[in-house]
Design a protein around this motif. Sequence first.
Motif: not given
Length: 468
Positions: A16, A124, A157, A164, A166
């Motif tokens: 991750l 992220k 994810q 992204t 997560i």
Amino acid sequence: MSFELKVKSFIEKERLLQQDDHLLIAVSGGIDSMALLHYFVDTKEQWGIQIEAVHVDHMLRGEASAEDRAFVQKYCDNNGVYLHARAIPIPAIMAQEKGNTQLICRRERYRYFKEVLQQTNATKLVTAHHADDQLESVLMALTKNATINSMQGIRAQRFFAGKTLIRPFLTVTKYEIREYLLRKGLDYREDASNAKDTYVRNRYRHHVVPLLEAENPRVSEQVTHFTKQLQEDDAFLMALAQDVFSQIIERSNENTYSMKIDAFQLISLALQRRLILILLNYLYKDSNTIQSYALVTSILKLCETTAGYAEIHLPEDFLAVRRYGQLTIQKNRPLEGVASSEKKIISTANGWTTLTTGERLCLAKLDDLTSELLTDTAQLFYFNASKLYLPLYVRTRKDGDRMLLKGMDQPKRLSRLFIDEKIPLNERNSWPLLISQSDEVVAVIGVRMGMFFSTTPQPNDDTVLIVD
């Protein structure tokens, strides 16, 4: 295994985080998100990452909502975390849209998350979904829409806004999160709406989950293992299905797909379902539509046989049609108007006229017929212009249309003609008709010509219709 070690192991196993990641952590002020934020405040040096936080005030609980924001802001200030925050007037949006509160809140919240992601260097977005959330999601899917996709629950994810999203806490339970936060001596805000049974998820949380936990206190962990295995198995099968998809499904354009049903029937049912899911992913953006059990089942049923004509109407004006052993999914063509301004004029002076069906029409005097007008695929229909009173027109059908055919005393209803000629139902209202000045149907292009036309020139014929 300690809470910290359990989360660390999950992050490493799922990959991750990467060195130099810049995280944007979604924080409501509740127990889960405060634990998430504190975990990364504690471990950011260990992971070699940067962190910022993002908070949304939905303005649903008046002063309490504003206090949530102030609480998160104070924690961030004390711990050197930059906070992005916005108040979004959900009550005003609800008054205008009359929609589902939770869905509107989620849409607006993630819209803001996307905006912040794109404005910052964050790589992220991080949310605090945990194992109990996974259990609730699977139970909700099981009782509402138990498809292959929905039963896989929440993923560790996924792609979001070109970056992204997560979920590092998916392996730990609510109880473990609470114990972690208490051990750290940290406070959090309690949303009073979480105690109400107004929302579906709350009803599962308050009434269904406790029954399951009484049978097995580790049920949330068991479901997490189950969904992970399901995701891995499905990823393998989807890779196989994607390969088969490229072999048997032809894409004409972004809204038209077709395949030979006999080829589809040769593959396993497991891959058939996934082929349809891949196809729906091309057609739709809404996950509820893509994951609809009824939709997948209805398309499968359409492909049980290659015989006959059948059609089903799909969401967003798509149509699935079985014809001549082939399945075609396409945008349903809207009904075309019949006003005179929308008619196409066909005359000897116009040259070629191209129809929406792709066919071309041309009128020529017999004396002017040249080899340039004659192609290998051209069909010639001769007639006497004085009987039809040029010019002719092309329009689509309207109620009561009839056409006089050779050998018949009375004109035949086009509705009956379309049935006899096996014209698909979805194409009948847009099929091109050739019309005289008196608005009489004299030909159904590509299907039947009326009594005025012949395939060989008669003594009094002076004009020819060329269809190519």
